[in-house]
Design an enzyme around this catalytic site. Structure first.
Site, PDB file in Angstrom:
ATOM      1  CG  HIS A  69      -3.207   0.993   3.338  1.00  9.44           C
ATOM      2  ND1 HIS A  69      -3.102   2.296   2.753  1.00  9.44           N
ATOM      3  CD2 HIS A  69      -1.641   0.643   3.153  1.00  9.44           C
ATOM      4  CE1 HIS A  69      -1.979   2.479   2.588  1.00  9.44           C
ATOM      5  NE2 HIS A  69      -0.945   1.544   2.731  1.00  9.44           N
ATOM      6  CG  HIS A 126       0.347   6.428  -4.122  1.00  7.88           C
ATOM      7  ND1 HIS A 126       0.152   6.910  -2.873  1.00  7.88           N
ATOM      8  CD2 HIS A 126       0.913   5.255  -4.136  1.00  7.88           C
ATOM      9  CE1 HIS A 126       0.893   6.118  -2.016  1.00  7.88           C
ATOM     10  NE2 HIS A 126       1.599   5.264  -2.764  1.00  7.88           N
TER      11      HIS A 126
END
EC number: 3.5.1.5
Length: 567
Positions: free
Chosen positions: A136, A320
């Site tokens: 990421h 998330h």
């Protein structure tokens, strides 16, 4: 003929055939399988040593000798555990064999001349630079953190600390892809970008591949539907790129069987295939039994410890974009964290059923711990399960080859970059990591990027020698200025290369094109190709492999841990 004791020889030139070396403070022992140097003709640099004019160093011009030689290295790679000299020329591995002066020495395959630099690898282990395929791109500082852990190639997506990047490894759309390629051009690691694969019509995917991504990421947070999976794989087959999948934890658009049906036997890289990082609950782990599934783990569940379960809930809520005050969000998080499947994951790695390890950097994983945690799993499995059936001697050579393949050659094969990186082989980019055995897998002695030292521990800059405290990892010349562009690769799709992306964006780094992404299969995963029958009890979450219950005990003590990080 003069004789020398094994101990004296090892102290002077490093271990040779039959000698054993312990890896860090683990219970893993490797045994040297072959020695490509020549006894009595070994080369070594220093006062009164061999590599001097007219002795181990010849008179040839730069065109006829190597730029760099690593002397008497103990190579640990998927193909063997071998003592050899390693020659590097023009940033690539020139030869693996015997270095010296061919005018006066026999068996020389690596000529040393006035143009040759020396890295003394006596008593050191040399591995290929690691490859992390679950990045990421939340911050650019990850590149340096990865480099000091022995990772030299990073594949993933993102745009910085945005909500989308916190959760998913996607660089969305041509504009962001262009900006990220330009930004990454100055990073001292090889990079490949993943685009957003979550659409059901192909044109939005084709334009991302043409813009420069080497793969598409399908993530449940953007909607991992069967239609999106089928569309992404169709475009991937058309344009020879890989697809990475974080499947549908909530089983909203179908169950694991529906996802496998949408995949339809086509090659796909399944991320965190155990499921704590995301994927069909509770049985995404069964996907690794299929011949077209290339299964990886992310490192927060590796190895299984007493703290693993407790740590995961908070990590998941943050990454998330979940709200702890919303019951449904909490239930979603809890559905992903299953003690039984996590306990089975280490064993599946040891069996060779899981093929890759990766980080999930800053998004439930630690970018600097891919190498370290892979070896912690290997240690735990050695302690719990004993020697592997494939071992042929009183050593752990096969297990070591199995585990090093998980973060070197197998991710390279998976993402179509194995012709450039992923192993210590002639012709490949000289991304090499030098380790002292006591610090193996934890703290490299030197990280070489494209033939130049990119980062290394360095002492007080004002000291009279390089070793006085405080010693820190510091960027070296291979990571600075325009030199870094000659020592790194930016990976692109063939479509992007044909589209002139590098020229249009004024990228200064060397460009390499991915290939073979659609033909690679589980059977191609080196030492990690097992395809067993796997079942998960939907009530108890117990995992069975070919009918046998698979589990492991959580670790309360690990090697390669606190004792290495006091200072």
């Amino acid at each position: 003929m003069s004789n020398i004791s094994r101990q004296a020889y090892a102290d002077m030139f490093g271990p040779t055939v039959g000698d054993k070396v312990r890896l860090a403070d683990t219970e893993l022992w490797i045994e040297v399988e072959d020695d490509l140097t020549t006894y009595g003709e070994e080369v070594k640099f220093g006062g009164g040593k061999v590599i001097r004019d007219g002795m181990g160093q010849g008179q040839m011009l730069a065109a006829d000798c190597v730029d760099l030689v690593l002397t008497n290295a103990l190579i640990v790679d998927h193909w063997g555990i071998v003592k050899a000299d390693i020659g590097v020329k023009d940033g690539r591995i020139f030869a693996i064999g015997k270095a010296g002066n061919p005018d006066i020495q026999p068996n020389v395959t690596i000529p040393i001349g006035a143009a040759t630099e020396v890295i003394a690898a006596e008593g050191k282990i040399v591995t290929a630079g690691g490859i992390d395929t679950h990045i990421h791109w939340i911050c650019p500082q990850q590149a340096e953190e990865a480099l000091v852990s022995g990772v030299t190639t990073m594949v993933g997506g993102g745009t910085g600390p945005a909500a989308g990047t916190h959760a998913t490894t996607c660089t969305p759309g041509p504009w962001y892809i262009s900006r990220m390629l330009q930004a990454a051009d100055s990073l001292p690691v090889n990079i490949g970008l993943l685009g957003k694969g979550n659409v059901s019509q192909p044109d939005a995917l084709r334009e991302q591949v043409a813009a420069g991504v080497i793969g598409l990421k399908i993530h449940e947070d953007w909607g991992a539907t069967p239609a999106a999976i089928d569309c992404a794989l169709t475009v991937a087959d058309e344009m020879d790129i890989q697809v990475a999948l974080h499947s549908d934890t909530l089983n909203e658009s179908g169950f694991v069987e529906d996802t496998l049906a949408a995949i339809g036997g086509r090659t796909i890289h399944t991320f965190h295939t155990e499921g704590a990082g995301g994927g069909h609950a509770p049985d995404i782990i069964t996907a690794c039994a299929h011949p077209n599934i290339l299964p990886s783990s992310t490192n927060p569940t590796l190895p299984y410890t007493l703290n693993t379960i407790d740590e995961h809930l908070d990590m998941l809520m943050v990454c998330h974009h979940l709200d702890p005050d919303i019951a449904e969000d909490v239930a979603f998080a809890e559905s992903r964290i299953r003690r039984e499947t996590i306990a089975a994951e280490d064993v599946l790695h040891d069996l060779g059923a899981f093929s890759l390890t990766s980080s999930d950097s800053q998004a439930m994983g630690r970018v600097g711990e891919v190498v370290l945690r892979t070896w912690q799993v290997a240690h735990r499995m050695k302690v719990q399960r004993g020697a592997l059936a494939e071992e042929t001697g009183d050593n752990d050579n096969f297990r070591v080859k199995r585990y090093i393949a998980k973060y070197t050659i197998n991710p390279a094969l998976t993402h179509g970059i194995a012709h450039e990186v992923g192993s210590i082989e002639v012709g490949k980019l000289a991304d090499l990591v030098v380790w002292s055995p006591a610090f193996f897998g934890v703290k490299p002695a030197t990280v070489i990027k494209g033939g130049m030292i990119a980062i290394a521990p360095m002492g007080d800059i004002n000291a009279s020698i390089p070793t006085p405290q405080p010693v820190h990892y510091r960027p070296m010349f291979g990571a600075l200025g325009s030199a870094r562009h000659h020592c790194r690769l930016t990976f692109l799709s063939q479509a992007a290369a044909d589209n002139g992306v590098a020229e249009r964006l004024n990228l200064r780094s060397a460009i390499a094109v991915v290939k073979g992404c659609r033909t690679v299969q589980k059977a191609d995963m080196v030492h990690n190709s097992l395809q067993p029958n796997i079942t998960v009890d939907t009530q108890t979450y117990e995992v069975r492999v070919d009918g046998e219950l698979i589990t492991s005990e959580p670790a309360d003590v690990l090697p390669m841990a606190q004792r290495y990080f006091l200072f």
